[in-house]
Design a protein around this motif. Sequence first.
Motif, short mmCIF file in Angstrom:
data_model
loop_
_atom_site.label_atom_id
_atom_site.label_comp_id
_atom_site.label_asym_id
_atom_site.label_seq_id
_atom_site.Cartn_x
_atom_site.Cartn_y
_atom_site.Cartn_z
N PHE A 105 0.82 -1.20 0.00
CA PHE A 105 0.00 0.00 0.00
C PHE A 105 0.86 1.26 0.00
CE2 PHE A 105 -2.88 -3.18 1.81
CZ PHE A 105 -4.00 -2.97 1.04
N ALA A 106 1.99 1.20 0.67
CA ALA A 106 2.85 2.39 0.78
C ALA A 106 4.07 2.29 -0.12
CB ALA A 106 3.29 2.57 2.24
N ARG A 107 4.12 1.29 -1.00
CA ARG A 107 5.32 1.04 -1.80
C ARG A 107 5.78 2.26 -2.59
NH1 ARG A 107 4.86 -3.65 -6.06
NH2 ARG A 107 4.52 -4.85 -4.14
N PRO A 108 4.91 2.97 -3.32
CA PRO A 108 5.41 4.12 -4.10
C PRO A 108 6.07 5.19 -3.22
CG PRO A 108 3.19 3.51 -4.80
CD PRO A 108 3.46 2.75 -3.54
N LEU A 109 5.46 5.46 -2.06
CA LEU A 109 6.01 6.50 -1.19
C LEU A 109 7.33 6.08 -0.56
CD1 LEU A 109 2.82 7.80 0.67
CD2 LEU A 109 4.21 9.05 -0.99
N ILE A 110 7.40 4.83 -0.08
CA ILE A 110 8.64 4.43 0.60
C ILE A 110 9.77 4.24 -0.40
CG2 ILE A 110 7.41 3.42 2.55
CD1 ILE A 110 8.01 0.68 1.46
N ARG A 111 9.45 3.86 -1.63
CA ARG A 111 10.50 3.79 -2.64
C ARG A 111 11.02 5.19 -2.97
NH1 ARG A 111 8.65 -0.75 -7.14
NH2 ARG A 111 9.64 -2.53 -6.09
N ALA A 112 10.08 6.13 -3.09
CA ALA A 112 10.48 7.51 -3.38
C ALA A 112 11.33 8.09 -2.25
CB ALA A 112 9.24 8.39 -3.59
N GLY A 113 11.05 7.67 -1.00
CA GLY A 113 11.80 8.18 0.14
C GLY A 113 12.96 7.31 0.56
N HIS A 114 13.33 6.30 -0.25
CA HIS A 114 14.46 5.41 0.04
C HIS A 114 14.29 4.69 1.38
CE1 HIS A 114 17.23 8.11 -2.68
NE2 HIS A 114 16.20 7.59 -3.34
N MET A 115 13.03 4.36 1.73
CA MET A 115 12.78 3.71 3.00
C MET A 115 12.55 2.21 2.82
SD MET A 115 10.43 6.59 4.95
CE MET A 115 9.60 7.24 3.51
N LEU A 117 18.52 12.08 2.73
CA LEU A 117 19.29 11.59 3.87
C LEU A 117 19.58 10.09 3.84
CD1 LEU A 117 17.46 13.56 6.71
CD2 LEU A 117 19.66 14.12 5.65
N LEU A 118 18.76 9.32 3.11
CA LEU A 118 18.91 7.86 3.14
C LEU A 118 19.50 7.36 1.83
CD1 LEU A 118 15.51 6.84 4.80
CD2 LEU A 118 17.72 7.23 5.91
N PRO A 119 20.28 6.28 1.88
CA PRO A 119 20.84 5.73 0.64
C PRO A 119 19.77 5.08 -0.21
CG PRO A 119 21.32 4.29 2.50
CD PRO A 119 20.71 5.53 3.07
N LEU A 120 19.99 5.06 -1.51
CA LEU A 120 19.06 4.43 -2.44
C LEU A 120 19.10 2.93 -2.26
CD1 LEU A 120 17.15 4.67 -4.90
CD2 LEU A 120 19.19 4.49 -6.35
N LEU A 121 17.93 2.31 -2.07
CA LEU A 121 17.85 0.86 -1.93
C LEU A 121 17.86 0.21 -3.31
CD1 LEU A 121 15.10 0.57 0.82
CD2 LEU A 121 17.55 0.30 1.10
N PRO A 122 18.35 -1.01 -3.42
CA PRO A 122 18.32 -1.71 -4.70
C PRO A 122 16.89 -1.84 -5.22
CG PRO A 122 19.69 -2.89 -3.12
CD PRO A 122 18.98 -1.81 -2.36
N GLU A 123 16.73 -1.87 -6.53
CA GLU A 123 15.42 -1.99 -7.14
C GLU A 123 14.72 -3.26 -6.66
OE1 GLU A 123 12.12 -1.00 -9.24
OE2 GLU A 123 13.92 0.20 -8.93
N GLY A 124 13.48 -3.12 -6.27
CA GLY A 124 12.71 -4.28 -5.82
C GLY A 124 12.95 -4.65 -4.38
N CYS A 125 13.61 -3.78 -3.60
CA CYS A 125 13.96 -4.13 -2.22
C CYS A 125 12.87 -3.78 -1.22
CB CYS A 125 15.26 -3.44 -1.81
SG CYS A 125 16.13 -4.27 -0.46
#
Length: 316
Positions: free
Chosen positions: A43-53, A145-153
């Motif tokens: 449900f929150a995937r787009p936002l947390i991906r955008a925020g590197h969370m 502030l946060l590092p970019l997570l690998p795609e699909g993480c």
Amino acid sequence: MTIETIWHSTAWPILKLLGALSLSLLAANLVETLNWTRFLARFARPLIRAGHMQDIVGASFSMAFFSGMAANTMLSEAHQQGKLSDRELILANMFNSLPTYFLHLPTMIFVTVPFLGRAAAVYVGMTLGAAILRTLGIVAAGRVLLPLLPEGCVECQLPERGPTWREALLKSWKRFKKRITKICLITVPIYAAMVALNSWGAFAAAERFIADNLSFMSWLSPKAASIVVFGMAAEFTAGLAAAGALLNAGDLPQKEVVLALLLGNLLSTPMRAFRHQFPYYAGIFKPALAMKLIVHNQSFRAASLLVVGVGYYFLG
């Protein structure tokens, strides 16, 4: 103090608080153990991906629409397991302000509409706008502030298949017993201390001091300033009652009433949030960390309310 007073002011509220904490802790353990975080995080995937969370942040965000305690418990578990750094925990906790707002939205609507009528839509809309602004701000801060997570993480740290219900219940119960003891040992004395401070008038005195030193409110009329004082010296409904009376009598325009309520909300909430949140936050997180989270949360909340208030003052 009589036994009856102690029961009603301290013992019974503590029992209710511990009961709610216990249910939230069990629910959070079950959600994580059964691997439902994979589903909730979507449900929150787009936002947390955008925020590197991370995925657990998305799961906590989704859980916060139903239980703020359960959402914080999930974050606390992840932080203790080393899955979240202090910075990620602070951002994740502030990220949950939007679903937490929606938890209280029905109550706010039903309380404000009888007092304010149409002006309630403006006031509630502004507080909602502030909550959305906070969420977007956290997403932007995460990108910086946060590092970019690998795609699909978003879900990569979760197993494909969760345990059976029996296995999940046994594991959750074992973790619950370990945590609830610590929660009780921390929450009970802190809650009792808060009740004592409140009965001695410490919080009321602090709120009166702030209300009596509002010289910066010269831009508000004396009648509008009284709404702020009532809202701070008493409860939020006292400010609403004063606002409704002045609004219905035609003594103040809607804009000034809404701004006065927003200012009263901004000034009074931090003290009340500390009084009500710190006991259960300190049971979920370490006391020092709990204080840090509350300070960050309230500071960010105040900033967002200030932004929408200034915008409404000049553009409304």
